[in-house]
Structures are given as structure tokens and as C-alpha cells.
Design an enzyme around this catalytic site. Structure first.
Site, PDB file in Angstrom:
ATOM      1  N   ASP A   1     -45.170  -1.735  29.696  1.00  0.00           N
ATOM      2  CA  ASP A   1     -43.942  -2.391  30.155  1.00  0.00           C
ATOM      3  C   ASP A   1     -44.260  -3.734  30.811  1.00  0.00           C
ATOM      4  O   ASP A   1     -45.428  -4.166  30.843  1.00  0.00           O
ATOM      5  CB  ASP A   1     -43.230  -1.424  31.117  1.00  0.00           C
ATOM      6  CG  ASP A   1     -41.724  -1.496  31.025  1.00  0.00           C
ATOM      7  OD1 ASP A   1     -41.195  -2.526  30.576  1.00  0.00           O
ATOM      8  OD2 ASP A   1     -41.061  -0.520  31.427  1.00  0.00           O
TER       9      ASP A   1
ATOM     10  N   GLY B   1     -38.160  -8.056  24.477  1.00  0.00           N
ATOM     11  CA  GLY B   1     -37.791  -9.197  23.638  1.00  0.00           C
ATOM     12  C   GLY B   1     -37.922 -10.545  24.331  1.00  0.00           C
ATOM     13  O   GLY B   1     -37.458 -11.558  23.812  1.00  0.00           O
TER      14      GLY B   1
ATOM     15  N   ASP C   1     -32.879  -2.404  27.736  1.00  0.00           N
ATOM     16  CA  ASP C   1     -32.749  -0.939  27.770  1.00  0.00           C
ATOM     17  C   ASP C   1     -31.423  -0.447  27.170  1.00  0.00           C
ATOM     18  O   ASP C   1     -30.359  -1.005  27.418  1.00  0.00           O
ATOM     19  CB  ASP C   1     -32.840  -0.441  29.215  1.00  0.00           C
ATOM     20  CG  ASP C   1     -34.251  -0.564  29.762  1.00  0.00           C
ATOM     21  OD1 ASP C   1     -35.077  -1.267  29.140  1.00  0.00           O
ATOM     22  OD2 ASP C   1     -34.521   0.040  30.805  1.00  0.00           O
TER      23      ASP C   1
HETATM   24  C1  GLA Z   1     -38.098  -0.430  31.798  1.00  0.00           C
HETATM   25  C2  GLA Z   1     -38.231  -0.023  30.339  1.00  0.00           C
HETATM   26  C3  GLA Z   1     -37.668   1.386  30.149  1.00  0.00           C
HETATM   27  C4  GLA Z   1     -38.384   2.372  31.074  1.00  0.00           C
HETATM   28  C5  GLA Z   1     -38.301   1.904  32.517  1.00  0.00           C
HETATM   29  C6  GLA Z   1     -39.181   2.729  33.450  1.00  0.00           C
HETATM   30  O1  GLA Z   1     -36.776  -0.585  32.164  1.00  0.00           O
HETATM   31  O2  GLA Z   1     -37.579  -0.937  29.506  1.00  0.00           O
HETATM   32  O3  GLA Z   1     -37.779   1.794  28.796  1.00  0.00           O
HETATM   33  O4  GLA Z   1     -39.720   2.491  30.657  1.00  0.00           O
HETATM   34  O5  GLA Z   1     -38.705   0.540  32.645  1.00  0.00           O
HETATM   35  O6  GLA Z   1     -39.142   2.298  34.761  1.00  0.00           O
END
Ligand code: GLA
Length: 382
Positions: free
Chosen positions: A119, A155, A176
Site C-alpha cells: 500500500d 492509481g 477504495d
Molecule cells: C488502503 C487500501 C485498502 C486497504 C486499507 C488498509 O485504503 O487501499 O485496500 O488495504 O488501506 O488500511
């Protein structure tokens, strides 16, 4: 293809959940359908590293340690995935891998991890994300174990242009997902233009699926109905996205299970050629193509996949001429069309295809090219 804990469980993950999920993925046919990776997302570790600078699984959640859980998952024939971040902390403020890439990759390898979701939170603003993804990729490549690299920078930073350099196997092309129709529509629209960056060995990831959540769990803001889940699944399949389930697979509705295990639709997603789909303007009179999208993909072996998505709130009757597919009358070819959700061959079509689709519904078609001479045809020339 796999399952990830975030959409439903967020911080509520532990050994019992993971082992039960592994059991169920085998028992209800998900593994057989291709869902191979079981991935735990954020909030699995302690808030501090140990005295050697290593990440530690939270012993309240994982009393036997992470390797024990990984071994169990492997014993079921599944692969195991874990989560970290290119910043100093994960998105939920747990220790992440910035400056510790090589030691963390080593730890994951020792535990038997097969997949890393990486991430993008709390990364120093001055460091280009590109370099951090390069660095973790090199750490994984050199850790002595095959670990699939799932990049997740939502992205940003024109990631589509450089992500393949890093060796990532999939990359998040969107922000998300939430479990509601608006979110699905938004992500599908965001993907337009990015489909061309897909390819064999490195696929777009439009975020985890919400099929079967029905509004329950961490991102369950509102929920969808089964028709909407089917369209969501079809769109992700058609656009070559990673298919990572996010519902509680221990308690799936029969309908949700049926959707995500449709082998013909999965085959469109997993097609060996991995070609980019392209977007047709289905309804030349429509001034808003985001409401009605027709996607086409050339499949390995010469068939065409066609996905028609009615994202609008009203019934639509889309049509398209086969000349838009490169099959003008001089080709001498017609299409034998199979509806993959009906599981039924619709017959032989020439010149054009037309259908009527209810709001939020879709068609997934597989089309075989055959000589045009010799009917009978379902649809004939205008
Ligand atoms: C981000 C990612 C999610 C998830 C959260 C976890 O928002 O995009 O898919 O992994 O972090 O904290």
C-alpha cells in the site's frame, strides 16, 4: 484470484477467521474455481517491531505466530498473502516497510508468504513512489521465495506508466471500493483509459470485489442486490481486473457463490492472451456512455467476449453493428453468440446484435466466428 480480509473484517482478523476461511474456500468450491490466494490485509501486526527490527504478528490475534497460519493455509492447497506499505506506517498506523524493505521481505519469505499487497500510506512526500515500488520489488526478487507483488497506490503518480518496470504482478488502478452501486459505477468509469495498460503477467486491480457483502462489514456502505453484484463481477472480469473476493466466504448466499464461480465468466477474465478490452459506443444516440458501456475483447483462439453493462437507472435496448467489431459484410462472417449468465447459446447472428437490459443489469457474451452463408439467423440485415 483470491480473497482479502479488508472489505468485511478490517481489524477483526485472527487465526480462527483465517483458518475457517481457508477451510471454506476449499469446501465451497472457491479454490477449484481459481480463487487461490488468501490475503490478510492491514492490522495484523503489533504496533512495534521486535529488538531485531522485525515485524511481529499480534499474538492476541495469531497466538501460534504467522508461520503456523501460513502452513495451515498451504496445507489446504491455497497460497498466503500479507500486507505492508511503502511508507513508515500502514494506512491504519501499524509499522510499515519504508527503510526496512529487505528485512521485511526476508521475514515474509521465512513465514512462507506467497503474495504481498503493498500500500501507499505515510510515504515521505519527497520520495517518488516509483522508487519505493522498485525497491520492494527488488527485495522480493532477492528474498529467496516466489512472492507475487501486488502494488496498491490507488492509481496515483501515473502509476500505469511505470508499474510494469517494477515487476509488480498487479496494480491498483482505483481508489477504495465501497459496497454500493455508486462506487461500482465510479470505479468502472475510472478504469476507462487504463484498460490498455493491462497485460499478461501484470494486471489492473480495480479493488477487491464486494459481491455477497449485502451491506455488511467494513466497506459495506449500503450494499447491492444480486443483479448489481453480477454486473460488478462481469465488469471486473471483462476488464481483466484481479478477482479478489471481499465478502465473508464462510457465509455466502447461494446466489453470490453462483456469481463468483461462473466458470465461463472467469474464463473471460483469465483468458491466456490477456488482451486489452476496448469500448464500443453502443448507443450512438446516448450522450452519456458511462451509463451504457459495451466492452469487447479478443480471446485466445479467436472468439470474442462482449460485456454490455447498463449502468443507468432505466431499461435500455443497446445494439451494435458487427462492422464496429471489424466484421463488415465483406468479411463473410457471422457470430454464434452464447449468453454466459443464461448458460445458453442464443443462435447465429449477422450484421448486428440488439438486446434489452434492465437497470443495473448486464449481458456477458462469448461469440464464435462462423461463415455467414447458411442461416438461420436470429438477427438479419437491416
Ligand atoms: C488502503 C487500501 C485498502 C486497504 C486499507 C488498509 O485504503 O487501499 O485496500 O488495504 O488501506 O488500511
Amino acid at each position: 484470484m483470491g480473497w482479502n480480509s479488508w472489505n468485511t473484517f478490517a481489524q477483526n482478523i485472527d487465526e480462527k477467521l483465517i483458518m475457517e476461511t481457508a477451510d471454506k474456500m476449499v469446501d465451497n468450491g472457491l479454490l477449484a474455481a481459481g480463487y487461490e490466494y488468501l490475503v490478510i490485509d492491514d492490522i495484523w501486526s503489533l504496533r512495534a517491531r521486535d529488538e531485531n527490527g522485525r515485524l511481529v504478528a499480534n499474538p492476541e490475534k495469531f497466538p501460534h505466530g504467522m508461520k503456523y497460519v501460513v502452513d495451515y493455509v498451504h496445507s489446504k492447497g491455497l497460497k498466503f498473502g500479507i500486507y505492508s506499505c511503502d511508507g513508515v506506517m500502514t494506512c491504519a498506523s501499524y509499522p510499515a516497510s519504508y527503510g526496512r524493505e529487505f528485512i521485511d521481505a526476508q521475514t515474509f519469505a521465512e513465514w512462507g508468504v506467497d503474495y504481498l499487497k503493498y500500500d501507499n500510506c505515510y510515504k515521505p512526500r519527497t520520495v517518488p513512489g516509483r522508487l519505493l515500488y522498485h525497491k520492494m520489488s527488488l527485495a522480493l526478487e532477492n528474498c529467496g521465495r516466489d512472492i507475487l507483488f501486488s502494488a496498491c497506490n490507488w492509481g496515483e503518480e501515473n502509476v500505469e506508466e511505470w508499474i510494469k518496470e517494477t515487476g509488480a504482478h498487479l496494480w491498483r488502478s482505483t481508489y477504495d471500493i465501497h459496497d454500493n452501486w455508486e462506487s461500482i459505477k465510479k470505479l468502472l468509469w475510472q478504469q476507462v483509459g487504463l484498460q490498455k495498460y493491462n497485460g499478461v503477467g501484470c494486471c489492473n486491480d480495480m479493488d477487491m470485489l464486494v459481491v455477497g457483502m449485502y451491506g455488511k462489514g467494513n466497506v459495506g456502505f449500503g450494499g447491492c442486490n444480486d443483479v448489481e453484484y453480477r454486473t460488478h463481477f462481469s465488469a471486473w472480469a471483462m476488464l481483466n481486473s484481479a478477482l479478489i473476493l471481499g465478502c465473508d466466504v464462510r457465509n455466502m448466499s447461494p446466489e453470490a457463490l453462483k456469481i463468483v464461480t461462473n466458470r465461463d465468466v472467469i474464463a473471460i477474465n483469465q483468458d491466456a492472451a490477456g488482451r486489452q478490452p476496448y469500448l464500443l459506443c453502443a448507443d450512438p444516440d446516448s450522450d452519456d456512455n458511462s451509463q451504457l458501456q459495451v466492452w469487447v475483447k479478443h480471446l485466445d483462439g479467436g472468439d470474442l467476449a462482449i460485456g454490455i453493462f447498463n449502468m443507468s437507472d432505466y431499461t435500455q435496448s443497446p445494439w451494435f453493428g458487427f462492422d464496429e467489431l471489424g466484421l463488415d459484410p465483406s468479411s463473410g462472417m457471422a457470430l454464434v453468440i452464447t449468453d454466459l449468465w443464461e448458460g445458453k447459446e442464443l443462435g447465429k447472428f449477422i450484421d448486428y446484435y440488439r438486446t434489452t437490459i434492465e437497470p443495473h443489469d448486464c449481458r456477458m457474451l462469448r461469440c464464435k466466428l462462423v461463415p455467414a452463408d447458411g442461416g438461420p439467423y436470429v438477427c438479419c440485415a437491416f
